[in-house]
Design an enzyme around this catalytic site. Structure first.
Site, PDB file in Angstrom:
ATOM      1  N   SER A   1       0.843  -1.183   0.000  1.00  0.00           N
ATOM      2  CA  SER A   1       0.000   0.000   0.000  1.00  0.00           C
ATOM      3  C   SER A   1       0.889   1.247   0.000  1.00  0.00           C
ATOM      4  O   SER A   1       1.656   1.457  -0.927  1.00  0.00           O
ATOM      5  CB  SER A   1      -0.960  -0.033   1.193  1.00  0.00           C
ATOM      6  OG  SER A   1      -1.990   0.903   1.035  1.00  0.00           O
TER       7      SER A   1
ATOM      8  N   ASP B   1     -10.178  -3.699  -4.971  1.00  0.00           N
ATOM      9  CA  ASP B   1      -9.531  -2.911  -3.924  1.00  0.00           C
ATOM     10  C   ASP B   1      -9.999  -1.454  -3.990  1.00  0.00           C
ATOM     11  O   ASP B   1      -9.738  -0.760  -4.973  1.00  0.00           O
ATOM     12  CB  ASP B   1      -8.013  -2.987  -4.117  1.00  0.00           C
ATOM     13  CG  ASP B   1      -7.233  -2.303  -3.005  1.00  0.00           C
ATOM     14  OD1 ASP B   1      -7.843  -1.623  -2.163  1.00  0.00           O
ATOM     15  OD2 ASP B   1      -5.998  -2.469  -2.979  1.00  0.00           O
TER      16      ASP B   1
ATOM     17  N   HIS C   1      -8.036  -5.195  -1.109  1.00  0.00           N
ATOM     18  CA  HIS C   1      -6.753  -4.690  -0.617  1.00  0.00           C
ATOM     19  C   HIS C   1      -5.951  -5.743   0.136  1.00  0.00           C
ATOM     20  O   HIS C   1      -4.730  -5.773   0.049  1.00  0.00           O
ATOM     21  CB  HIS C   1      -7.019  -3.494   0.300  1.00  0.00           C
ATOM     22  CG  HIS C   1      -5.832  -2.617   0.517  1.00  0.00           C
ATOM     23  ND1 HIS C   1      -5.219  -1.926  -0.503  1.00  0.00           N
ATOM     24  CD2 HIS C   1      -5.136  -2.303   1.640  1.00  0.00           C
ATOM     25  CE1 HIS C   1      -4.205  -1.223  -0.023  1.00  0.00           C
ATOM     26  NE2 HIS C   1      -4.135  -1.437   1.272  1.00  0.00           N
TER      27      HIS C   1
END
Length: 754
Positions: A598, A684, A719
């Site tokens: 991320s 995501d 995610h």
């Protein structure tokens, strides 16, 4: 585990917003020896050379020129962003066929390149799984006449939530009652994630949030615990966050809008077809959460941006009553409330308390004008959170990247610490359900020491070990060395770095090293015990965590020095950590694999642009790499909320230029790069799939060498990747196989002495 009860550590550490992604999750546990071998054919060939002979896909270039603030940029891969992305989050089948074809071509290329490591991947997967107690369970938490806990069945992928009745005369636990069976709920679907799971105060009902797409839109369902049947679904547009009022009939839940933002709080009776919206957050830069205070006196609606917060309270015994504002939002002022028998304690940075102070206010008059200082601000000692009881207040502090627990007796004001001796470690605290108790629970672990859970009597200062993480395959902490070094930064600051290696690994510069980092949103990566890195460490790799600026390892200033116009410090710190590890003999330049997810993927992308020859490989999991384009698109879920973190390049020239300096996608150059693996999740909502897809396409087309650029998209997850506890480990095993391949260890056994 997902706590049944929405009561845990509050304060700065609890404000991590939707985009916060800490160290990639694994199922906890540790070491074993490698049990499998890759084929003779594979071990006798150079895997990298073979991979380089395979033709990768080539994305079409359709340049789009973007004019912004008098600056011009060109995006040749903008077409990979589906105009219909909001519906794709809900229904992946509507993805544009051309985009799907490209992502599937990338996946096919990835599979072909990694095919020779299939047996290695399976070996690593089995190693990690072998470190997991498959029928593990949490330490039960007592609540009245029941104790609640979660557990897994042997071979199960998802948690089971259960309880046992407690005999009030003997204190003995009765027969188990299964409240929610995750494995049963997951039958016939590809993805499952639970949000809050919480029983009603009268123990009759169970409410739970469930996401079956990975898009983070949760249904909230109500189950009758007498019959075991679901009796209502309140919504399918929740964040998964909710809480019960004390009447056991009313729930407060948080609604997520079409752009994926938590915007409203709704009140709804258990049997009501429709709820009532009671709070509407107008600022797209704020997220909303709801919960009960520690003593169950209030429903707390907390709304916050990255550096600004506001709390409204509703009488938990009168759920239809009006909300009471504690303190109106003030830019860059944060606060949170913790209920004790002595009123509210307020954790806040008010009046320039950068590392936070603690104030007190009456329970029935918590407004700002009634706040009085209890624990003054101490620069360099960050108070990360508070926990409240009737007679006690507990705080967790961090200084020089090490946490400590401080207990305060509310009657006498006396304080004492719970001390620990290791060079690097991690702590956790949990209040459980009971408010009028002298018992608190904490956990302790280090990179070499599996998690230990203790019940601690705050009055007698006695600790009782309730659970030690069991490693079925065996684990001896003495086989591993944990070090904490301080790496000099470019500007003279000292960066804490946690290092883990096998005791037989030579520290003479010859070992390859994986360097993990995050460095955003103030999130601090703990020096915790994790099972997954041991499959690298047992093969002779060193594993290191760089506690860089942008986190709060050295206080809140450490965070402020790594955001907005100072963001370059984050990336320079990561590079400096790698250089220091090489200088001290833990590894050598060009023998480091960078790893982050991320915002940590942004870190990886920026670092390999800045200093590509420091690294041999790079793994960027769901990486936030298209920073200018994302921060210039206010329709995306996290863009307005994250302008305080990154800056607003739509309106602010300085912010645009700062982001342009480090944005990985915008700084890809015709240079030699390390081998790169990027991953994505199609649904995501935090880092949209097209960011890593565009980055991989540009990187492959631009780099001047023949190094690998791989892209793997999970077409049925978001995610966090695969949702099952074992399925997610397979993705980790794939990442580790790539890392080992880049450092030449893909055909060796898990023995660092060889």
């Amino acid at each position: 585990m997902k706590n049944f009860h929405a009561r845990a550590l509050t304060g700065v550490a609890a404000i991590a917003l939707l985009s916060a992604c800490s160290e990639p999750a694994d199922t906890r546990t540790t070491q074993t020896e490698a049990t499998g071998e890759i084929s003779t054919e594979t071990s006798n060939m150079n895997l990298i050379a073979r991979a380089q002979s395979i033709t990768p896909p080539s994305a079409a270039q359709r340049p789009v020129t973007i004019e912004q603030l008098g600056r011009t940029r060109t995006d040749e891969y903008a077409w990979l962003r589906d105009d219909n992305w909001q519906e794709v989050m809900r229904d992946p089948s509507v993805l544009n066929p051309e985009i799907r074809a490209h992502l599937e071509a990338e996946n096919a290329y990835y599979e072909e390149v990694m095919a020779p490591t299939a047996e290695l991947q399976e070996t690593i997967f089995q190693e990690i799984r072998g470190r997991i107690l498959e029928d593990d369970s949490s330490v039960p938490d007592r609540d009245g006449d029941f104790e609640y806990y979660s557990r897994f069945r042997q071979g199960g992928q998802y948690p089971i939530y259960a309880r046992r009745p407690i005999d009030p005369a003997t204190g003995e636990a009765g027969e188990e009652q299964i409240l929610l069976d995750g494995d049963a709920a997951a039958e016939g679907i590809d993805y499952l994630d639970f949000g809050n799971v919480d029983h009603s105060p009268d123990h009759r009902w169970l409410a739970y949030g469930v996401d079956i797409r990975g898009s983070e839109y949760y249904e909230i369902r109500i189950r009758d615990l007498e019959t075991g049947e679901d009796v209502a679904t309140l919504t399918d547009e929740s964040t998964g966050n909710f809480t019960w009022a004390n009447d056991s009939e009313t729930l407060f839940w948080v609604w997520r809008d079409a752009n994926g933002r938590s915007k409203q709080v709704w009140r709804q009776g258990r049997g009501e077809a429709e709820g009532v919206m009671i709070f509407d957050e107008a600022d797209d830069g704020f997220f909303v959460n709801v919960g009960r205070t520690e003593g169950d006196s209030y429903i707390a609606i907390a709304t916050s941006g990255h550096t600004t917060s506001e709390v409204h309270l509703i009488d938990a015994n009168s759920p239809a009553s009006d909300a009471m504002l504690v303190s109106a939002r003030e830019t860059d002022v944060e606060y949170s409330l913790t209920e004790t028998g002595d009123g509210f304690f307020i954790l806040t940075n008010l009046d320039g308390a950068v590392d936070f102070q603690i104030m007190r206010a009456p329970l029935d008059a918590p407004q700002r004008e009634n706040w009085q200082t209890v624990v003054e601000h101490r620069p360099g000692t960050l108070i990360t959170g508070l926990m409240g009881f009737r007679d006690w207040m507990v705080r967790v502090e961090r200084e020089n990247a090490l946490p400590r627990i401080v207990i305060r007796n509310l009657s006498s004001g006396e304080e004492h610490n719970i001390d620990f001796a290791e060079e690097a470690y991690s702590l956790g605290v949990d209040a459980g359900y009971e408010f009028a108790t002298d018992e608190m629970r904490f956990s302790y672990e280090s990179p070499s020491t599996p998690e230990e859970t203790y019940d601690y009597n705050m009055a007698t200062r006695e600790r009782v070990l309730r659970k030690r993480q069991e490693i079925p395959s065996g684990h001896d902490p003495e086989d591993y060395v944990v070090r904490r070094i301080m790496a000099p930064a470019h500007d003279g600051e000292m960066i804490p770095v946690t290092v883990l290696y096998h005791r037989d690994t030579p520290i003479d510069g010859s070992a390859p090293l994986m360097l993990y980092g995050y460095g955003s949103y103030g999130i601090t990566i703990p020096a915790a015990f994790r099972v997954t890195p041991l499959s690298l460490v047992d093969r002779g790799m060193v594993y290191a965590i760089a506690h860089i600026r942008g986190g709060q390892a050295r206080g809140y200033e450490w965070y402020l020095d790594g955001k907005l116009g100072l963001k370059m410090n984050t990336f320079r710190d990561f590079v400096s950590a790698g250089e220091a590890l090489a200088a001290e003999g833990f590894t050598s330049r060009g023998n480091i694999v960078a790893y982050g997810g991320s915002a940590g993927g942004l870190l990886v992308g920026a670092a390999i642009n800045m200093q590509p020859d420091l690294f041999v490989g790079a793994i960027a999991a769901v990486p936030f790499v298209d920073v200018i384009n994302t921060m210039s698109d206010p329709t995306l879920p996290l863009t307005p909320p994250e302008w305080p973190e990154w800056g607003n390049p739509i309106e602010d020239e300085e912010a645009y230029d700062t982001i342009a300096e480090y944005s990985p996608y915008d700084n890809v150059a015709a240079i030699d790069y390390p081998h790169v693996l990027a991953t994505a999740g199609l649904t995501d909502p935090r880092v949209t799939y097209w960011e890593p897809a565009k980055w991989a396409a540009r990187l492959r087309a631009t780099r001047s060498d023949d190094g690998l650029t791989l892209m793997r998209t999970n077409m049925g997850a978001g995610h966090g990747g695969a949702s099952g506890r074992f399925d997610s480990l397979r993705e980790t095993a794939e990442n580790w196989a790539f890392a080992l391949m880049t450092v030449g260890l893909a055909d060796t056994e898990a023995d660092p002495s060889e």
